[in-house]
Scaffold this active site. Structure first.
Site, PDB file in Angstrom:
ATOM      1  CB  CYS A 169     -24.758  -2.784 -85.283  1.00  0.00           C
ATOM      2  SG  CYS A 169     -25.650  -1.504 -85.627  1.00  0.00           S
ATOM      3  CG  HIS A 498     -24.374  -1.697 -89.659  1.00  0.00           C
ATOM      4  ND1 HIS A 498     -24.661  -2.549 -88.849  1.00  0.00           N
ATOM      5  CD2 HIS A 498     -23.041  -2.258 -90.360  1.00  0.00           C
ATOM      6  CE1 HIS A 498     -23.778  -3.684 -88.835  1.00  0.00           C
ATOM      7  NE2 HIS A 498     -22.790  -3.361 -89.455  1.00  0.00           N
TER       8      HIS A 498
END
Length: 550
Positions: A169, A498
Protein backbone atom coordinates in the site's frame (compact mmCIF):
# COMPACT_ATOMS: atom_id res chain seq x y z
CA UNK A 1 -6.14 -4.00 3.44
CA UNK A 2 -6.46 -5.00 7.06
CA UNK A 3 -4.10 -3.58 9.61
CA UNK A 4 -1.05 -5.79 10.08
CA UNK A 5 2.10 -5.70 12.11
CA UNK A 6 4.16 -5.06 8.99
CA UNK A 7 1.78 -2.79 7.12
CA UNK A 8 2.40 0.92 7.31
CA UNK A 9 5.06 1.03 10.00
CA UNK A 10 8.33 2.91 9.63
CA UNK A 11 11.76 1.30 9.53
CA UNK A 12 14.50 2.19 11.99
CA UNK A 13 15.86 4.74 9.53
CA UNK A 14 12.45 6.28 9.11
CA UNK A 15 11.91 6.41 12.86
CA UNK A 16 15.21 8.20 13.22
CA UNK A 17 14.01 10.83 10.76
CA UNK A 18 10.93 11.40 12.92
CA UNK A 19 13.04 12.72 15.81
CA UNK A 20 14.48 16.22 15.67
CA UNK A 21 17.36 15.06 17.87
CA UNK A 22 18.49 12.31 15.54
CA UNK A 23 20.48 12.87 12.31
CA UNK A 24 18.97 12.07 8.93
CA UNK A 25 20.88 11.44 5.75
CA UNK A 26 21.35 14.38 3.45
CA UNK A 27 18.41 16.46 4.60
CA UNK A 28 15.98 14.47 2.53
CA UNK A 29 18.39 12.66 0.18
CA UNK A 30 18.91 9.27 1.91
CA UNK A 31 21.74 7.05 0.81
CA UNK A 32 20.19 4.70 -1.71
CA UNK A 33 21.56 1.54 -0.16
CA UNK A 34 20.57 2.41 3.41
CA UNK A 35 17.73 0.83 5.42
CA UNK A 36 13.26 2.94 5.97
CA UNK A 37 -10.18 6.33 8.31
CA UNK A 38 -12.75 6.36 7.29
CA UNK A 39 -13.10 7.28 3.62
CA UNK A 40 -14.50 10.74 3.14
CA UNK A 41 -18.19 10.97 2.44
CA UNK A 42 -19.41 10.47 -1.09
CA UNK A 43 -20.39 13.41 -3.24
CA UNK A 44 -24.10 13.60 -3.93
CA UNK A 45 -24.79 9.91 -3.63
CA UNK A 46 -22.00 8.56 -5.79
CA UNK A 47 -22.12 4.94 -6.83
CA UNK A 48 -19.25 2.76 -8.04
CA UNK A 49 -20.50 0.41 -10.75
CA UNK A 50 -19.24 -1.39 -13.77
CA UNK A 51 -20.88 -1.11 -17.11
CA UNK A 52 -22.57 -4.51 -16.92
CA UNK A 53 -23.99 -4.16 -13.41
CA UNK A 54 -22.74 -7.49 -12.10
CA UNK A 55 -22.30 -8.54 -8.49
CA UNK A 56 -19.91 -6.66 -6.17
CA UNK A 57 -16.34 -7.82 -5.94
CA UNK A 58 -14.61 -8.28 -2.62
CA UNK A 59 -11.49 -6.34 -1.68
CA UNK A 60 -9.55 -5.94 1.54
CA UNK A 61 -9.79 -2.58 3.29
CA UNK A 62 -8.21 -0.81 6.26
CA UNK A 63 -10.05 -1.66 9.48
CA UNK A 64 -10.98 1.91 10.23
CA UNK A 65 -12.50 2.52 6.79
CA UNK A 66 -16.25 2.42 6.20
CA UNK A 67 -17.20 1.64 2.63
CA UNK A 68 -20.21 3.72 1.60
CA UNK A 69 -20.14 2.81 -2.07
CA UNK A 70 -20.83 -0.37 -3.96
CA UNK A 71 -17.95 -1.72 -6.03
CA UNK A 72 -18.56 -3.97 -8.98
CA UNK A 73 -15.76 -5.48 -11.05
CA UNK A 74 -15.49 -7.74 -14.05
CA UNK A 75 -12.40 -9.26 -15.57
CA UNK A 76 -11.42 -7.73 -18.87
CA UNK A 77 -8.68 -9.13 -21.05
CA UNK A 78 -6.64 -6.84 -23.22
CA UNK A 79 -3.71 -7.43 -25.56
CA UNK A 80 -0.27 -6.99 -24.03
CA UNK A 81 2.09 -4.25 -25.07
CA UNK A 82 5.85 -4.09 -24.95
CA UNK A 83 7.60 -1.53 -22.80
CA UNK A 84 9.84 1.11 -24.24
CA UNK A 85 12.95 -0.48 -22.74
CA UNK A 86 12.04 -4.04 -23.79
CA UNK A 87 12.81 -5.10 -20.24
CA UNK A 88 9.38 -6.35 -19.39
CA UNK A 89 7.47 -9.44 -20.46
CA UNK A 90 4.10 -10.98 -19.63
CA UNK A 91 0.71 -9.57 -18.80
CA UNK A 92 -1.54 -9.17 -15.81
CA UNK A 93 -5.29 -9.22 -15.61
CA UNK A 94 -7.28 -6.15 -14.83
CA UNK A 95 -10.84 -5.22 -13.98
CA UNK A 96 -12.76 -2.13 -15.08
CA UNK A 97 -14.69 -0.02 -12.62
CA UNK A 98 -16.78 3.10 -13.00
CA UNK A 99 -17.22 6.01 -10.61
CA UNK A 100 -20.08 8.37 -11.44
CA UNK A 101 -20.21 11.87 -9.93
CA UNK A 102 -23.78 13.06 -10.30
CA UNK A 103 -26.28 15.70 -9.31
CA UNK A 104 -29.11 14.51 -7.05
CA UNK A 105 -31.78 15.90 -9.34
CA UNK A 106 -30.63 14.43 -12.61
CA UNK A 107 -29.60 10.98 -13.71
CA UNK A 108 -26.01 10.79 -14.92
CA UNK A 109 -24.84 8.50 -17.65
CA UNK A 110 -21.24 7.31 -17.41
CA UNK A 111 -18.92 8.58 -20.14
CA UNK A 112 -16.39 6.01 -21.24
CA UNK A 113 -12.90 7.34 -21.87
CA UNK A 114 -11.88 7.16 -25.50
CA UNK A 115 -8.53 5.63 -24.68
CA UNK A 116 -8.66 2.41 -22.65
CA UNK A 117 -5.26 1.48 -21.18
CA UNK A 118 -3.93 -2.01 -21.70
CA UNK A 119 -2.74 -4.21 -18.84
CA UNK A 120 0.79 -3.58 -17.57
CA UNK A 121 3.76 -5.49 -18.84
CA UNK A 122 5.78 -6.98 -16.01
CA UNK A 123 9.52 -7.11 -15.55
CA UNK A 124 11.23 -10.36 -16.43
CA UNK A 125 13.24 -11.95 -13.67
CA UNK A 126 16.11 -12.38 -16.13
CA UNK A 127 16.26 -8.69 -17.09
CA UNK A 128 19.82 -7.46 -16.77
CA UNK A 129 20.88 -4.30 -14.99
CA UNK A 130 24.22 -3.00 -16.24
CA UNK A 131 26.50 -0.04 -15.64
CA UNK A 132 26.05 3.12 -17.67
CA UNK A 133 29.14 2.21 -19.73
CA UNK A 134 27.42 -0.97 -20.91
CA UNK A 135 24.04 0.60 -21.61
CA UNK A 136 23.62 0.91 -25.38
CA UNK A 137 21.27 3.90 -25.18
CA UNK A 138 22.79 5.73 -22.20
CA UNK A 139 24.26 8.42 -24.45
CA UNK A 140 20.98 9.12 -26.22
CA UNK A 141 19.09 9.10 -22.92
CA UNK A 142 21.62 11.41 -21.27
CA UNK A 143 21.48 13.87 -24.16
CA UNK A 144 17.73 14.05 -23.85
CA UNK A 145 17.75 14.44 -20.06
CA UNK A 146 20.38 17.18 -20.21
CA UNK A 147 18.23 19.39 -22.47
CA UNK A 148 14.62 18.52 -21.64
CA UNK A 149 12.41 21.25 -20.19
CA UNK A 150 9.79 20.48 -17.57
CA UNK A 151 6.14 20.82 -18.58
CA UNK A 152 3.92 21.97 -15.72
CA UNK A 153 0.57 22.08 -17.54
CA UNK A 154 -2.24 20.32 -15.68
CA UNK A 155 -3.44 17.10 -17.24
CA UNK A 156 -6.70 15.23 -16.62
CA UNK A 157 -5.92 11.52 -16.52
CA UNK A 158 -8.29 8.59 -16.41
CA UNK A 159 -7.69 7.28 -12.86
CA UNK A 160 -6.87 3.62 -12.35
CA UNK A 161 -6.89 1.56 -9.17
CA UNK A 162 -3.85 -0.50 -8.20
CA UNK A 163 -4.10 -4.13 -7.08
CA UNK A 164 -2.40 -4.89 -3.77
CA UNK A 165 -1.70 -8.59 -3.20
CA UNK A 166 0.86 -8.03 -0.44
CA UNK A 167 1.95 -5.17 1.85
CA UNK A 168 2.43 -2.75 -1.06
CA UNK A 169 0.00 0.00 0.00
CA UNK A 170 2.89 2.41 0.69
CA UNK A 171 4.13 1.84 -2.89
CA UNK A 172 0.69 2.21 -4.45
CA UNK A 173 -0.04 5.40 -2.50
CA UNK A 174 3.29 6.90 -3.58
CA UNK A 175 2.78 5.97 -7.24
CA UNK A 176 -0.69 7.56 -7.32
CA UNK A 177 0.71 10.81 -5.90
CA UNK A 178 3.58 10.88 -8.41
CA UNK A 179 1.42 10.25 -11.48
CA UNK A 180 -0.87 13.09 -10.28
CA UNK A 181 2.15 15.44 -10.43
CA UNK A 182 1.95 17.12 -13.88
CA UNK A 183 5.69 17.67 -14.54
CA UNK A 184 6.44 14.11 -13.42
CA UNK A 185 3.74 12.66 -15.70
CA UNK A 186 4.80 14.73 -18.72
CA UNK A 187 8.48 13.87 -18.30
CA UNK A 188 7.98 10.12 -18.09
CA UNK A 189 5.25 10.07 -20.74
CA UNK A 190 7.65 11.80 -23.15
CA UNK A 191 10.45 9.37 -22.24
CA UNK A 192 8.18 6.54 -23.36
CA UNK A 193 8.15 8.04 -26.87
CA UNK A 194 11.92 7.83 -27.28
CA UNK A 195 13.44 4.93 -29.29
CA UNK A 196 15.34 3.58 -26.32
CA UNK A 197 14.52 -0.12 -26.44
CA UNK A 198 17.29 -2.41 -25.21
CA UNK A 199 17.72 -5.74 -23.43
CA UNK A 200 20.00 -4.47 -20.64
CA UNK A 201 19.57 -1.18 -18.82
CA UNK A 202 21.41 1.06 -16.37
CA UNK A 203 18.15 2.78 -15.37
CA UNK A 204 15.80 0.15 -13.86
CA UNK A 205 13.94 2.63 -11.64
CA UNK A 206 13.40 5.05 -14.51
CA UNK A 207 12.32 2.19 -16.81
CA UNK A 208 9.68 0.92 -14.39
CA UNK A 209 8.21 4.38 -13.86
CA UNK A 210 8.12 5.05 -17.60
CA UNK A 211 6.13 1.83 -17.91
CA UNK A 212 3.85 2.79 -15.02
CA UNK A 213 3.16 6.27 -16.39
CA UNK A 214 2.35 4.74 -19.79
CA UNK A 215 -0.61 2.96 -18.18
CA UNK A 216 -2.40 6.30 -17.78
CA UNK A 217 -4.09 8.25 -20.54
CA UNK A 218 -5.70 11.63 -20.86
CA UNK A 219 -9.41 11.93 -20.28
CA UNK A 220 -11.57 14.68 -21.70
CA UNK A 221 -12.30 17.43 -19.22
CA UNK A 222 -15.86 17.97 -18.08
CA UNK A 223 -17.68 21.17 -19.01
CA UNK A 224 -16.46 23.59 -16.34
CA UNK A 225 -19.86 25.23 -15.95
CA UNK A 226 -21.33 21.84 -15.08
CA UNK A 227 -18.41 21.14 -12.78
CA UNK A 228 -19.09 24.36 -10.86
CA UNK A 229 -22.80 23.56 -10.60
CA UNK A 230 -22.16 19.96 -9.64
CA UNK A 231 -24.13 18.57 -12.58
CA UNK A 232 -23.09 15.84 -14.98
CA UNK A 233 -19.72 15.54 -13.32
CA UNK A 234 -18.74 12.06 -14.37
CA UNK A 235 -15.52 10.14 -14.05
CA UNK A 236 -14.93 6.67 -15.40
CA UNK A 237 -11.82 4.92 -14.03
CA UNK A 238 -9.88 2.61 -16.28
CA UNK A 239 -9.22 -1.06 -15.49
CA UNK A 240 -7.45 -1.77 -12.23
CA UNK A 241 -3.98 -3.31 -12.55
CA UNK A 242 -1.06 -4.49 -10.48
CA UNK A 243 2.18 -2.51 -11.04
CA UNK A 244 4.12 -5.71 -10.65
CA UNK A 245 7.05 -4.42 -12.69
CA UNK A 246 7.62 -1.71 -10.06
CA UNK A 247 7.72 -4.35 -7.33
CA UNK A 248 10.06 -6.54 -9.39
CA UNK A 249 12.26 -3.53 -10.13
CA UNK A 250 13.09 -3.48 -6.43
CA UNK A 251 14.74 -6.88 -6.84
CA UNK A 252 17.16 -5.44 -9.40
CA UNK A 253 18.29 -2.30 -7.59
CA UNK A 254 20.23 -1.30 -4.50
CA UNK A 255 17.23 -0.10 -2.56
CA UNK A 256 16.92 -1.35 1.04
CA UNK A 257 16.36 -5.10 1.10
CA UNK A 258 13.19 -4.70 3.18
CA UNK A 259 11.51 -3.00 0.21
CA UNK A 260 12.22 -6.07 -1.91
CA UNK A 261 10.27 -8.44 0.30
CA UNK A 262 7.26 -6.23 0.98
CA UNK A 263 8.27 -5.62 4.60
CA UNK A 264 9.26 -1.97 4.41
CA UNK A 265 6.18 0.13 4.94
CA UNK A 266 7.24 3.77 5.24
CA UNK A 267 5.89 5.82 2.33
CA UNK A 268 8.24 8.76 2.87
CA UNK A 269 11.37 6.65 2.91
CA UNK A 270 10.24 4.79 -0.20
CA UNK A 271 9.50 8.10 -1.94
CA UNK A 272 12.94 9.46 -1.02
CA UNK A 273 14.65 6.32 -2.27
CA UNK A 274 12.75 6.48 -5.57
CA UNK A 275 13.53 10.16 -6.15
CA UNK A 276 17.13 9.67 -5.07
CA UNK A 277 17.47 6.63 -7.34
CA UNK A 278 15.94 8.42 -10.32
CA UNK A 279 18.27 11.36 -9.77
CA UNK A 280 21.26 9.04 -9.58
CA UNK A 281 20.32 7.17 -12.77
CA UNK A 282 19.69 10.40 -14.67
CA UNK A 283 22.90 11.97 -13.41
CA UNK A 284 24.95 8.97 -14.54
CA UNK A 285 23.38 9.10 -18.03
CA UNK A 286 23.88 12.86 -18.33
CA UNK A 287 27.53 12.61 -17.29
CA UNK A 288 28.05 9.74 -19.72
CA UNK A 289 26.54 11.75 -22.58
CA UNK A 290 28.19 15.07 -21.82
CA UNK A 291 31.65 13.77 -20.99
CA UNK A 292 31.44 14.55 -17.30
CA UNK A 293 32.29 12.17 -14.49
CA UNK A 294 31.30 8.66 -15.43
CA UNK A 295 28.59 7.29 -13.19
CA UNK A 296 27.28 8.68 -9.93
CA UNK A 297 28.14 8.22 -6.31
CA UNK A 298 25.82 6.26 -3.98
CA UNK A 299 24.76 9.59 -2.52
CA UNK A 300 23.88 11.17 -5.83
CA UNK A 301 26.55 13.79 -5.50
CA UNK A 302 24.73 14.92 -2.35
CA UNK A 303 27.15 14.03 0.48
CA UNK A 304 25.76 13.02 3.84
CA UNK A 305 24.87 16.08 5.88
CA UNK A 306 23.57 16.24 9.41
CA UNK A 307 19.88 16.84 9.91
CA UNK A 308 19.34 20.61 10.13
CA UNK A 309 16.93 20.04 12.99
CA UNK A 310 19.52 18.03 14.95
CA UNK A 311 20.30 19.94 18.11
CA UNK A 312 23.46 17.91 18.68
CA UNK A 313 24.93 18.17 15.19
CA UNK A 314 28.28 19.84 14.54
CA UNK A 315 28.88 20.56 18.24
CA UNK A 316 32.62 20.03 17.81
CA UNK A 317 33.07 22.62 15.04
CA UNK A 318 35.43 25.47 15.73
CA UNK A 319 33.68 28.80 15.59
CA UNK A 320 35.81 31.36 13.82
CA UNK A 321 37.65 29.01 11.46
CA UNK A 322 37.02 28.98 7.71
CA UNK A 323 37.20 25.93 5.46
CA UNK A 324 38.61 25.98 1.95
CA UNK A 325 35.22 25.25 0.39
CA UNK A 326 33.60 28.26 2.04
CA UNK A 327 33.17 31.72 0.59
CA UNK A 328 32.42 35.03 2.20
CA UNK A 329 29.27 36.96 1.42
CA UNK A 330 27.69 40.10 2.77
CA UNK A 331 24.80 39.30 5.05
CA UNK A 332 22.08 41.48 6.57
CA UNK A 333 23.20 44.93 7.73
CA UNK A 334 26.46 44.48 5.78
CA UNK A 335 27.70 41.82 8.17
CA UNK A 336 30.05 39.25 6.67
CA UNK A 337 29.04 35.60 6.46
CA UNK A 338 30.87 32.40 5.51
CA UNK A 339 28.71 30.08 3.44
CA UNK A 340 29.53 26.48 2.49
CA UNK A 341 27.67 24.18 0.15
CA UNK A 342 27.67 20.49 0.97
CA UNK A 343 28.16 19.86 -2.76
CA UNK A 344 27.35 21.21 -6.17
CA UNK A 345 23.80 20.12 -6.89
CA UNK A 346 23.51 18.46 -10.28
CA UNK A 347 20.32 19.67 -11.93
CA UNK A 348 18.77 16.53 -13.29
CA UNK A 349 15.09 16.76 -14.32
CA UNK A 350 14.12 15.15 -11.00
CA UNK A 351 16.21 17.64 -9.03
CA UNK A 352 14.77 20.54 -11.02
CA UNK A 353 11.30 19.26 -10.14
CA UNK A 354 11.58 18.39 -6.44
CA UNK A 355 14.82 19.67 -4.88
CA UNK A 356 15.16 22.74 -2.70
CA UNK A 357 17.89 24.19 -0.51
CA UNK A 358 18.01 24.67 3.26
CA UNK A 359 20.35 27.22 4.82
CA UNK A 360 21.66 26.14 8.22
CA UNK A 361 23.36 29.11 9.90
CA UNK A 362 25.50 29.27 13.04
CA UNK A 363 25.71 32.70 14.67
CA UNK A 364 27.94 33.95 17.47
CA UNK A 365 28.29 37.42 18.91
CA UNK A 366 31.20 39.39 17.40
CA UNK A 367 31.84 36.69 14.79
CA UNK A 368 30.87 36.20 11.19
CA UNK A 369 27.94 33.95 10.51
CA UNK A 370 28.75 30.49 9.16
CA UNK A 371 26.18 28.71 7.03
CA UNK A 372 25.78 25.43 5.18
CA UNK A 373 23.45 24.88 2.24
CA UNK A 374 21.82 21.46 2.21
CA UNK A 375 19.51 20.00 -0.47
CA UNK A 376 16.21 18.27 0.22
CA UNK A 377 13.59 16.34 -1.70
CA UNK A 378 11.07 16.23 1.16
CA UNK A 379 10.97 18.97 3.78
CA UNK A 380 10.96 17.29 7.20
CA UNK A 381 8.56 19.01 9.62
CA UNK A 382 8.46 18.20 13.33
CA UNK A 383 4.88 18.26 14.62
CA UNK A 384 5.50 17.07 18.19
CA UNK A 385 5.49 20.42 19.96
CA UNK A 386 2.43 21.49 21.90
CA UNK A 387 2.39 24.77 19.99
CA UNK A 388 2.50 23.03 16.60
CA UNK A 389 -1.07 22.42 15.45
CA UNK A 390 -0.85 23.39 11.79
CA UNK A 391 1.51 23.23 8.83
CA UNK A 392 2.09 26.95 9.21
CA UNK A 393 3.16 26.52 12.84
CA UNK A 394 5.35 23.56 11.87
CA UNK A 395 7.12 25.74 9.29
CA UNK A 396 7.59 28.51 11.86
CA UNK A 397 9.02 25.98 14.30
CA UNK A 398 11.32 24.68 11.54
CA UNK A 399 12.97 28.10 11.10
CA UNK A 400 12.97 29.12 14.79
CA UNK A 401 16.28 29.97 16.42
CA UNK A 402 17.77 27.58 18.94
CA UNK A 403 20.67 27.90 21.34
CA UNK A 404 23.41 25.29 20.90
CA UNK A 405 25.86 24.39 23.64
CA UNK A 406 29.31 22.81 23.30
CA UNK A 407 30.99 24.97 20.65
CA UNK A 408 34.55 26.14 21.18
CA UNK A 409 36.21 29.26 19.82
CA UNK A 410 39.28 28.50 17.69
CA UNK A 411 40.99 31.69 18.88
CA UNK A 412 40.47 31.44 22.64
CA UNK A 413 39.79 27.73 23.08
CA UNK A 414 36.89 28.61 25.33
CA UNK A 415 33.38 27.22 25.03
CA UNK A 416 30.96 29.71 23.58
CA UNK A 417 27.22 29.85 23.14
CA UNK A 418 25.98 30.04 19.59
CA UNK A 419 22.58 30.29 17.95
CA UNK A 420 21.50 28.04 15.10
CA UNK A 421 18.74 28.85 12.63
CA UNK A 422 17.36 27.03 9.61
CA UNK A 423 15.84 28.97 6.70
CA UNK A 424 14.76 28.16 3.17
CA UNK A 425 17.27 29.23 0.52
CA UNK A 426 15.62 27.84 -2.62
CA UNK A 427 12.13 26.45 -3.23
CA UNK A 428 11.31 23.69 -5.75
CA UNK A 429 8.42 23.79 -8.25
CA UNK A 430 6.96 20.77 -6.42
CA UNK A 431 7.24 21.07 -2.64
CA UNK A 432 6.68 17.89 -0.61
CA UNK A 433 6.12 18.33 3.13
CA UNK A 434 6.75 15.35 5.41
CA UNK A 435 4.78 15.56 8.66
CA UNK A 436 6.80 13.39 11.04
CA UNK A 437 4.16 11.54 13.04
CA UNK A 438 6.28 8.51 14.07
CA UNK A 439 8.09 9.32 17.33
CA UNK A 440 9.94 7.59 20.16
CA UNK A 441 8.45 7.57 23.65
CA UNK A 442 10.35 7.78 26.94
CA UNK A 443 10.85 4.01 27.02
CA UNK A 444 12.50 3.97 23.62
CA UNK A 445 9.51 2.49 21.83
CA UNK A 446 7.97 3.93 18.71
CA UNK A 447 4.53 5.50 18.77
CA UNK A 448 2.35 7.15 16.18
CA UNK A 449 1.59 10.75 17.04
CA UNK A 450 -2.11 11.35 16.41
CA UNK A 451 -3.07 15.01 16.55
CA UNK A 452 -5.03 17.51 14.51
CA UNK A 453 -2.57 19.20 12.15
CA UNK A 454 -4.40 21.75 10.06
CA UNK A 455 -3.37 22.29 6.46
CA UNK A 456 -4.93 24.14 3.56
CA UNK A 457 -5.13 23.81 -0.19
CA UNK A 458 -3.21 27.07 -0.54
CA UNK A 459 0.25 27.42 0.98
CA UNK A 460 2.11 30.72 1.13
CA UNK A 461 5.80 30.56 1.98
CA UNK A 462 6.17 33.93 3.68
CA UNK A 463 9.41 35.91 3.75
CA UNK A 464 10.08 35.15 7.41
CA UNK A 465 10.68 31.51 6.40
CA UNK A 466 13.33 32.47 3.85
CA UNK A 467 17.01 33.32 4.07
CA UNK A 468 18.22 36.74 2.93
CA UNK A 469 19.13 35.24 -0.44
CA UNK A 470 15.74 33.58 -0.72
CA UNK A 471 13.93 36.82 0.08
CA UNK A 472 15.86 38.68 -2.60
CA UNK A 473 15.46 36.03 -5.31
CA UNK A 474 11.97 34.65 -4.84
CA UNK A 475 9.06 36.82 -5.95
CA UNK A 476 5.63 36.54 -4.36
CA UNK A 477 4.26 34.39 -7.20
CA UNK A 478 7.11 31.91 -6.74
CA UNK A 479 6.20 31.37 -3.09
CA UNK A 480 2.52 30.43 -3.46
CA UNK A 481 1.63 26.75 -3.75
CA UNK A 482 -1.48 24.66 -4.31
CA UNK A 483 -2.12 21.23 -2.83
CA UNK A 484 -2.60 18.42 -5.36
CA UNK A 485 -2.04 15.19 -3.40
CA UNK A 486 -2.05 13.94 0.20
CA UNK A 487 -0.72 10.58 1.38
CA UNK A 488 -2.44 9.50 4.60
CA UNK A 489 -1.40 6.92 7.18
CA UNK A 490 -4.30 5.03 8.78
CA UNK A 491 -4.16 3.11 12.05
CA UNK A 492 -3.24 3.78 15.66
CA UNK A 493 0.13 2.06 15.72
CA UNK A 494 3.48 3.00 14.25
CA UNK A 495 4.19 -0.67 13.55
CA UNK A 496 1.09 -1.23 11.44
CA UNK A 497 -1.56 0.51 9.43
CA UNK A 498 -2.39 1.40 5.86
CA UNK A 499 -1.60 4.13 3.32
CA UNK A 500 -4.06 5.85 0.98
CA UNK A 501 -3.81 8.90 -1.28
CA UNK A 502 -6.23 11.69 -2.14
CA UNK A 503 -5.46 13.52 -5.40
CA UNK A 504 -6.93 16.58 -7.08
CA UNK A 505 -8.38 15.73 -10.48
CA UNK A 506 -8.48 18.74 -12.85
CA UNK A 507 -10.95 16.99 -15.15
CA UNK A 508 -13.70 17.25 -12.54
CA UNK A 509 -12.20 20.12 -10.56
CA UNK A 510 -12.44 17.96 -7.45
CA UNK A 511 -10.76 15.32 -5.34
CA UNK A 512 -10.53 11.54 -5.71
CA UNK A 513 -9.68 9.02 -2.97
CA UNK A 514 -7.24 6.25 -3.98
CA UNK A 515 -7.24 3.18 -1.73
CA UNK A 516 -5.30 0.55 -3.70
CA UNK A 517 -7.86 -0.78 -6.22
CA UNK A 518 -10.71 1.37 -4.90
CA UNK A 519 -11.40 4.80 -6.37
CA UNK A 520 -13.93 6.99 -4.58
CA UNK A 521 -14.95 10.63 -4.88
CA UNK A 522 -14.16 12.79 -1.88
CA UNK A 523 -15.04 16.35 -1.00
CA UNK A 524 -12.26 18.84 -0.40
CA UNK A 525 -13.45 19.50 3.14
CA UNK A 526 -13.04 15.80 3.96
CA UNK A 527 -9.50 15.84 2.57
CA UNK A 528 -8.63 18.70 4.91
CA UNK A 529 -10.64 17.65 7.98
CA UNK A 530 -9.23 15.62 10.85
CA UNK A 531 -10.33 11.95 10.89
CA UNK A 532 -8.30 10.16 13.59
CA UNK A 533 -6.45 7.86 13.58
CA UNK A 534 -5.90 8.83 9.93
CA UNK A 535 -3.03 11.31 9.71
CA UNK A 536 -1.74 13.37 6.77
CA UNK A 537 1.80 12.09 6.23
CA UNK A 538 2.99 13.61 2.94
CA UNK A 539 1.60 16.82 1.46
CA UNK A 540 2.33 17.44 -2.23
CA UNK A 541 2.20 21.09 -3.33
CA UNK A 542 2.97 22.69 -6.70
CA UNK A 543 3.65 26.32 -7.51
CA UNK A 544 0.50 28.16 -8.54
CA UNK A 545 2.23 30.32 -11.16
CA UNK A 546 3.29 27.15 -13.01
CA UNK A 547 -0.08 25.38 -12.73
CA UNK A 548 -1.45 26.11 -16.18
CA UNK A 549 -4.02 24.11 -18.14
CA UNK A 550 -3.03 21.85 -20.99
Amino acid sequence: MTEQSHAGGPSEAALAKSLPSLPATEAGFPVLNSGQGKPASLINGVSTLNQTGTAPATDSAEETSERKSQTVNTTAAAPPKMSWANLFKGTSSSSPSVVVYKDDTEKSVPVVSQSVPTPPVTMSASSEVVSVDNDSVATKLGEYLSTVSLVHASVALQPRGLVNKANWCYVNATLQALVACPPFYHLFKNLAELPLSRSASSTPILDSLVQFTSEFHKQERQDRSNVRRGKHVELVPGPIFEPEYVYKMLQHTKVPSSFKHGLQEDAEEFLSCVLDGLHEEMLAAIRHATGGENGASPTNGYPIASNPSDNNADTTDDVGSMDEDEWQEVGPKNRGAHTRKTSMIAKTPIAKMFSGLIRSAIMQASSKERATLQPFFTLQLDIQGEKVNSVREALEHFVSKESIQGFTCSKTGEEVEVVKRITLEELPPVLILHLKCFVYDQTGGCQKLIKNIKFDVDLNITKDLLSATGRSKLQQAQRVYKLFAVVFHHGKKATGGHYTTDVFHPGINGWVHMDDSRILPVQEIDVLNYHPPKMPYLLYYRRRDLATSS
